[in-house]
Write a protein that holds these residues in place. Sequence first.
Motif, PDB file in Angstrom:
ATOM      1  N   ARG A   5       0.861  -1.184   0.000  1.00  0.00           N
ATOM      2  CA  ARG A   5       0.000   0.000   0.000  1.00  0.00           C
ATOM      3  C   ARG A   5       0.899   1.236   0.000  1.00  0.00           C
ATOM      4  O   ARG A   5       1.804   1.359   0.825  1.00  0.00           O
ATOM      5  N   VAL A   6       0.631   2.122  -0.918  1.00  0.00           N
ATOM      6  CA  VAL A   6       1.441   3.327  -1.054  1.00  0.00           C
ATOM      7  C   VAL A   6       0.532   4.530  -0.845  1.00  0.00           C
ATOM      8  O   VAL A   6      -0.379   4.778  -1.640  1.00  0.00           O
ATOM      9  N   LYS A   7       0.764   5.251   0.245  1.00  0.00           N
ATOM     10  CA  LYS A   7      -0.055   6.439   0.526  1.00  0.00           C
ATOM     11  C   LYS A   7       0.543   7.646  -0.187  1.00  0.00           C
ATOM     12  O   LYS A   7       1.752   7.886  -0.127  1.00  0.00           O
ATOM     13  N   LEU A   8      -0.321   8.400  -0.859  1.00  0.00           N
ATOM     14  CA  LEU A   8       0.105   9.575  -1.605  1.00  0.00           C
ATOM     15  C   LEU A   8      -0.469  10.831  -0.967  1.00  0.00           C
ATOM     16  O   LEU A   8      -1.571  10.810  -0.400  1.00  0.00           O
ATOM     17  N   LEU A   9       0.262  11.922  -1.072  1.00  0.00           N
ATOM     18  CA  LEU A   9      -0.216  13.227  -0.627  1.00  0.00           C
ATOM     19  C   LEU A   9      -0.365  14.130  -1.846  1.00  0.00           C
ATOM     20  O   LEU A   9       0.456  14.073  -2.763  1.00  0.00           O
ATOM     21  N   PRO A  10      -1.411  14.955  -1.898  1.00  0.00           N
ATOM     22  CA  PRO A  10      -1.584  15.820  -3.072  1.00  0.00           C
ATOM     23  C   PRO A  10      -0.467  16.840  -3.178  1.00  0.00           C
ATOM     24  O   PRO A  10       0.042  17.332  -2.172  1.00  0.00           O
ATOM     25  N   PHE A  11      -0.066  17.123  -4.424  1.00  0.00           N
ATOM     26  CA  PHE A  11       0.958  18.154  -4.632  1.00  0.00           C
ATOM     27  C   PHE A  11       0.336  19.447  -5.124  1.00  0.00           C
ATOM     28  O   PHE A  11       1.007  20.479  -5.178  1.00  0.00           O
ATOM     29  N   ALA A  12      -0.958  19.411  -5.461  1.00  0.00           N
ATOM     30  CA  ALA A  12      -1.629  20.636  -5.916  1.00  0.00           C
ATOM     31  C   ALA A  12      -3.131  20.520  -5.656  1.00  0.00           C
ATOM     32  O   ALA A  12      -3.715  19.435  -5.747  1.00  0.00           O
ATOM     33  N   ASP A  13      -3.728  21.657  -5.346  1.00  0.00           N
ATOM     34  CA  ASP A  13      -5.179  21.778  -5.168  1.00  0.00           C
ATOM     35  C   ASP A  13      -5.644  22.856  -6.142  1.00  0.00           C
ATOM     36  O   ASP A  13      -5.227  24.010  -6.046  1.00  0.00           O
ATOM     37  N   ILE A  14      -6.482  22.471  -7.108  1.00  0.00           N
ATOM     38  CA  ILE A  14      -6.904  23.425  -8.149  1.00  0.00           C
ATOM     39  C   ILE A  14      -8.282  24.023  -7.865  1.00  0.00           C
ATOM     40  O   ILE A  14      -8.905  24.615  -8.746  1.00  0.00           O
ATOM     41  N   SER A  15      -8.750  23.897  -6.625  1.00  0.00           N
ATOM     42  CA  SER A  15     -10.104  24.349  -6.273  1.00  0.00           C
ATOM     43  C   SER A  15     -10.349  25.815  -6.630  1.00  0.00           C
ATOM     44  O   SER A  15     -11.459  26.185  -7.038  1.00  0.00           O
ATOM     45  N   ASN A  16      -9.342  26.660  -6.479  1.00  0.00           N
ATOM     46  CA  ASN A  16      -9.521  28.091  -6.734  1.00  0.00           C
ATOM     47  C   ASN A  16      -9.667  28.418  -8.217  1.00  0.00           C
ATOM     48  O   ASN A  16      -9.952  29.570  -8.565  1.00  0.00           O
TER      49      ASN A  16
END
Length: 314
Positions: A5-16
């Motif tokens: 299992r490889v947990k990833l963290l987001p590198f970008a949030d494009i919500s704006n």
Amino acid sequence: MPNPRVKLLPFADISNYVEGFDIVSTQWGGDGLVYVLLMNQIPERKRGMFVQSKMKQSYTYKVLIVTDQTIEEVVIWGQTFNYHYVQPLHDHLLLVGARCANYGNEQYDLNAKVCDLEGNTIREFLLGDGIQSAQVTEKGTIWTSYFDEGVFGNCGWSDPIGSSGLLAWDEHGNKLYENREADIADCYALNVVNEKQVWFYFYTDFELGCISGGTSEPNVTLMNPNISGSSGFSTDGYHFLFDAGYGKHGTFILKKMEKPGRLSKGQKIDFLNKDGQPFKQARQDFRQHRLLLSEGNLLYRVTMEEITSASGLD
């Protein structure tokens, strides 16, 4: 033994950047940056099934160029063509529509548009109907793969441009390469690593092909990866991470090149999002040795090196 299992963290949030827009596609560029194509409203399909090419009203597109620290925004106004892919093309952007119609008498849609970073059209040209994938090298070679309708013909194309299943073009839409080696009915996946290495995976035999040597002196090799219906793969040339195929899309299998032309049985890999949960209906894009996953407005990425070290499968 449980799957790694490889947990990833987001590198970008494009919500704006997405308010009033829908995400059409998220893709790697050959430069290692992420390109997100947005549209102010995705057109309804004709009779609920068929993707439109030309549209009766105008739409606004937006392209996001995403790095670790920045998000650059390019707005392209007043468009009446339905585009699905975006790629960097030198200092410009290439938009490509999956479908284009032939109306007869040398009248047909031009489904490729080159824009500058102000959103102005530079030129348009034809890349053929039924495009499954469009990827551009850093030197500007455009590779297009085709699904079955692009290979066998529809939308008025009795002699379809994509009949070979895989083509390469220069930045003006002049043909540089046409597949002659593989019997492609539907090119399920494409991975353009660089000018000298292009991988593709195709139906009906579910073979994995590699074109080395560039478009001028191509050398094509084929192998059986023993996987059916995969929608994409990434590779460092030794490891191959595949979408797991029919009925298993969104899950992944890591294989190794045991010897030239033969891949290992493989190991399933589970990716988890920032909440430690499996990804659900995430968009995915494979390019070079990288996998891009987008879930909601969050973008995640992982490299082959990170996968092999986190899973202990080097």
